[in-house]
Motif scaffolding. Structure first.
Motif, PDB file in Angstrom:
ATOM      1  N   GLU A 127       0.880  -1.267   0.040  1.00 41.31           N
ATOM      2  CA  GLU A 127       0.034   0.002   0.085  1.00 41.31           C
ATOM      3  C   GLU A 127       1.025   1.145   0.075  1.00 41.31           C
ATOM      4  O   GLU A 127       0.651   2.165  -0.686  1.00 41.31           O
ATOM      5  N   LEU A 128       1.861   1.267   0.595  1.00 45.04           N
ATOM      6  CA  LEU A 128       2.736   2.431   0.652  1.00 45.04           C
ATOM      7  C   LEU A 128       3.383   2.719  -0.536  1.00 45.04           C
ATOM      8  O   LEU A 128       3.736   3.541  -0.891  1.00 45.04           O
ATOM      9  N   ARG A 129       3.859   1.648  -1.036  1.00 40.04           N
ATOM     10  CA  ARG A 129       4.699   1.735  -2.409  1.00 40.04           C
ATOM     11  C   ARG A 129       3.705   2.107  -3.381  1.00 40.04           C
ATOM     12  O   ARG A 129       3.992   3.155  -4.439  1.00 40.04           O
ATOM     13  N   LYS A 130       2.349   1.688  -3.600  1.00 33.59           N
ATOM     14  CA  LYS A 130       1.363   2.296  -4.247  1.00 33.59           C
ATOM     15  C   LYS A 130       1.211   3.875  -4.073  1.00 33.59           C
ATOM     16  O   LYS A 130       1.221   4.730  -4.988  1.00 33.59           O
ATOM     17  N   GLN A 131       1.281   4.054  -2.838  1.00 34.68           N
ATOM     18  CA  GLN A 131       0.687   5.478  -2.298  1.00 34.68           C
ATOM     19  C   GLN A 131       2.008   6.365  -2.777  1.00 34.68           C
ATOM     20  O   GLN A 131       1.857   7.619  -3.206  1.00 34.68           O
ATOM     21  N   ASN A 132       3.370   6.141  -2.574  1.00 35.58           N
ATOM     22  CA  ASN A 132       4.516   6.590  -3.160  1.00 35.58           C
ATOM     23  C   ASN A 132       4.433   6.957  -4.648  1.00 35.58           C
ATOM     24  O   ASN A 132       4.834   7.880  -5.105  1.00 35.58           O
ATOM     25  N   GLU A 133       3.972   6.170  -5.192  1.00 36.39           N
ATOM     26  CA  GLU A 133       3.809   5.982  -6.672  1.00 36.39           C
ATOM     27  C   GLU A 133       2.971   7.142  -7.161  1.00 36.39           C
ATOM     28  O   GLU A 133       3.074   7.782  -8.157  1.00 36.39           O
ATOM     29  N   GLU A 134       1.964   7.028  -6.529  1.00 44.92           N
ATOM     30  CA  GLU A 134       0.808   8.260  -6.699  1.00 44.92           C
ATOM     31  C   GLU A 134       1.287   9.661  -6.412  1.00 44.92           C
ATOM     32  O   GLU A 134       1.150  10.656  -7.057  1.00 44.92           O
ATOM     33  N   ILE A 135       2.032   9.613  -5.296  1.00 44.56           N
ATOM     34  CA  ILE A 135       2.638  11.000  -4.861  1.00 44.56           C
ATOM     35  C   ILE A 135       3.730  11.396  -5.870  1.00 44.56           C
ATOM     36  O   ILE A 135       3.496  12.414  -6.214  1.00 44.56           O
ATOM     37  N   LEU A 136       4.468  10.610  -6.349  1.00 42.73           N
ATOM     38  CA  LEU A 136       5.387  10.960  -7.512  1.00 42.73           C
ATOM     39  C   LEU A 136       4.600  11.367  -8.641  1.00 42.73           C
ATOM     40  O   LEU A 136       5.039  12.405  -9.494  1.00 42.73           O
ATOM     41  N   GLN A 137       3.594  10.720  -9.199  1.00 39.80           N
ATOM     42  CA  GLN A 137       2.966  11.043 -10.300  1.00 39.80           C
ATOM     43  C   GLN A 137       2.191  12.603  -9.989  1.00 39.80           C
ATOM     44  O   GLN A 137       2.287  13.365 -10.842  1.00 39.80           O
ATOM     45  N   GLN A 138       1.826  12.693  -9.055  1.00 38.51           N
ATOM     46  CA  GLN A 138       1.229  14.223  -8.642  1.00 38.51           C
ATOM     47  C   GLN A 138       2.206  15.108  -8.334  1.00 38.51           C
ATOM     48  O   GLN A 138       1.993  16.438  -8.938  1.00 38.51           O
ATOM     49  N   ASN A 139       3.599  14.835  -8.044  1.00 38.69           N
ATOM     50  CA  ASN A 139       4.580  15.846  -8.186  1.00 38.69           C
ATOM     51  C   ASN A 139       5.050  16.074  -9.515  1.00 38.69           C
ATOM     52  O   ASN A 139       5.326  17.209  -9.804  1.00 38.69           O
ATOM     53  N   GLU A 140       5.074  15.023 -10.297  1.00 36.56           N
ATOM     54  CA  GLU A 140       5.410  15.396 -11.764  1.00 36.56           C
ATOM     55  C   GLU A 140       4.345  16.182 -12.499  1.00 36.56           C
ATOM     56  O   GLU A 140       4.628  17.142 -13.116  1.00 36.56           O
ATOM     57  N   LYS A 141       2.967  16.111 -12.197  1.00 36.81           N
ATOM     58  CA  LYS A 141       2.060  17.086 -12.508  1.00 36.81           C
ATOM     59  C   LYS A 141       2.282  18.358 -12.005  1.00 36.81           C
ATOM     60  O   LYS A 141       2.246  19.469 -12.877  1.00 36.81           O
ATOM     61  N   ILE A 142       2.590  18.615 -10.781  1.00 34.83           N
ATOM     62  CA  ILE A 142       2.677  19.894 -10.204  1.00 34.83           C
ATOM     63  C   ILE A 142       4.179  20.501 -10.784  1.00 34.83           C
ATOM     64  O   ILE A 142       4.076  21.822 -11.379  1.00 34.83           O
ATOM     65  N   TYR A 143       5.115  19.681 -10.970  1.00 42.93           N
ATOM     66  CA  TYR A 143       6.446  20.326 -11.622  1.00 42.93           C
ATOM     67  C   TYR A 143       5.926  20.726 -13.049  1.00 42.93           C
ATOM     68  O   TYR A 143       6.717  21.782 -13.366  1.00 42.93           O
ATOM     69  N   GLN A 144       5.080  20.096 -13.709  1.00 48.02           N
ATOM     70  CA  GLN A 144       4.967  20.396 -15.220  1.00 48.02           C
ATOM     71  C   GLN A 144       4.218  21.791 -15.221  1.00 48.02           C
ATOM     72  O   GLN A 144       4.262  22.826 -15.967  1.00 48.02           O
ATOM     73  N   LYS A 145       3.281  22.105 -14.001  1.00 49.55           N
ATOM     74  CA  LYS A 145       2.461  23.024 -14.187  1.00 49.55           C
ATOM     75  C   LYS A 145       3.245  24.351 -13.511  1.00 49.55           C
ATOM     76  O   LYS A 145       3.248  25.371 -14.192  1.00 49.55           O
ATOM     77  N   LEU A 146       4.379  24.035 -12.793  1.00 53.21           N
ATOM     78  CA  LEU A 146       5.244  25.104 -12.436  1.00 53.21           C
ATOM     79  C   LEU A 146       6.191  25.542 -13.548  1.00 53.21           C
ATOM     80  O   LEU A 146       6.421  26.713 -13.777  1.00 53.21           O
ATOM     81  N   SER A 147       6.528  24.594 -14.316  1.00 52.48           N
ATOM     82  CA  SER A 147       7.379  24.791 -15.502  1.00 52.48           C
ATOM     83  C   SER A 147       6.575  25.847 -16.386  1.00 52.48           C
ATOM     84  O   SER A 147       7.115  26.810 -16.926  1.00 52.48           O
ATOM     85  N   VAL A 148       5.310  25.568 -16.601  1.00 50.38           N
ATOM     86  CA  VAL A 148       4.411  26.644 -17.605  1.00 50.38           C
ATOM     87  C   VAL A 148       4.175  27.854 -16.794  1.00 50.38           C
ATOM     88  O   VAL A 148       4.392  28.700 -17.506  1.00 50.38           O
ATOM     89  N   LEU A 149       4.122  27.868 -15.653  1.00 50.50           N
ATOM     90  CA  LEU A 149       4.060  29.092 -14.868  1.00 50.50           C
ATOM     91  C   LEU A 149       5.269  30.003 -15.061  1.00 50.50           C
ATOM     92  O   LEU A 149       5.420  31.212 -15.035  1.00 50.50           O
ATOM     93  N   GLU A 150       6.430  29.284 -14.984  1.00 49.42           N
ATOM     94  CA  GLU A 150       7.789  29.886 -14.992  1.00 49.42           C
ATOM     95  C   GLU A 150       7.989  30.547 -16.389  1.00 49.42           C
ATOM     96  O   GLU A 150       8.305  31.613 -16.478  1.00 49.42           O
ATOM     97  N   ASP A 151       7.448  29.769 -17.266  1.00 49.11           N
ATOM     98  CA  ASP A 151       7.687  30.143 -18.881  1.00 49.11           C
ATOM     99  C   ASP A 151       6.765  31.439 -18.986  1.00 49.11           C
ATOM    100  O   ASP A 151       7.226  32.459 -19.407  1.00 49.11           O
ATOM    101  N   LYS A 152       5.630  31.509 -18.254  1.00 51.43           N
ATOM    102  CA  LYS A 152       4.984  32.730 -18.526  1.00 51.43           C
ATOM    103  C   LYS A 152       5.218  33.792 -17.998  1.00 51.43           C
ATOM    104  O   LYS A 152       5.142  34.972 -18.243  1.00 51.43           O
ATOM    105  N   LEU A 153       5.784  33.548 -16.631  1.00 48.18           N
ATOM    106  CA  LEU A 153       6.501  34.748 -15.850  1.00 48.18           C
ATOM    107  C   LEU A 153       7.506  35.252 -16.634  1.00 48.18           C
ATOM    108  O   LEU A 153       7.803  36.360 -16.607  1.00 48.18           O
ATOM    109  N   GLU A 154       8.407  34.303 -17.057  1.00 46.75           N
ATOM    110  CA  GLU A 154       9.627  35.010 -17.946  1.00 46.75           C
ATOM    111  C   GLU A 154       9.198  35.854 -19.418  1.00 46.75           C
ATOM    112  O   GLU A 154       9.722  36.943 -19.538  1.00 46.75           O
TER     113      GLU A 154
END
Length: 161
Positions: A127-154
């Motif tokens: 269960e913990l491994r599955k939760q960690n996998e979900e957290i990593l996927q969520q972090n990747e989505k957040i990172y992609q959104k942050l990258s888009v926001l950084e590009d817009k700010l620049e």
């Protein structure tokens, strides 16, 4: 061993969980083991009874003695009050020793696993491994959104200059 594994696969005494792990129905397996243990004890006890009671001087006087001999052999206790003197009797005791230790050891392992919760720990780890996998996927989505926001700010900063 392979025959036993194939029989277990065909028995449908397990369910595959969301992690792809087979979870066996330990109650059914325990009951099956106890029934098998009893049948083997009674059967080999009867063979021993037939072989031993026909011999003069045998400590096995009746079926109860033969059954007791099988029980003591299967549990490796062997008090010594009843023992085989014929070759057939000794072979049945040897067979019962091997099968009894295997069956009782397997049943004991199942109960120890349930009592001490080793299986539960494995489930929690999955269960913990599955939760960690979900957290990593969520972090990747957040990172992609942050990258888009950084590009817009620049781009915004370049326009402002």
């Amino acid at each position: 061993m392979i025959i036993l594994q194939n029989a277990m696969e065909k028995s449908n005494l397990f369910k595959v969980d969301e992690f792809g792990v087979k979870n066996y129905n330990y109650g059914a397996l325990g009951l099956l083991s106890v029934v098998l243990f009893a049948v083997i004890n009674m059967s080999l006890g009867y063979v021993t009874f037939v072989a031993e009671t026909s011999v003069v001087g045998s400590p096995v006087k009746n079926y109860a003695d033969a059954f007791w001999l099988m029980l003591m052999s299967s549990t490796t206790i062997g008090f010594g009050d009843v023992y085989p003197i014929t070759l057939v009797g000794r072979i049945t005791v040897f067979i019962m020793f091997l099968l009894g230790v295997g069956i009782l050891g397997g049943v004991g392992a199942v109960f120890a696993n349930k009592i001490f919760g080793f299986a539960d720990t494995n489930i929690k780890n999955r269960e913990l491994r599955k939760q960690n996998e979900e957290i990593l996927q969520q972090n990747e989505k957040i990172y992609q959104k942050l990258s888009v926001l950084e590009d817009k700010l620049e781009a915004f900063n370049k326009e402002a200059k």
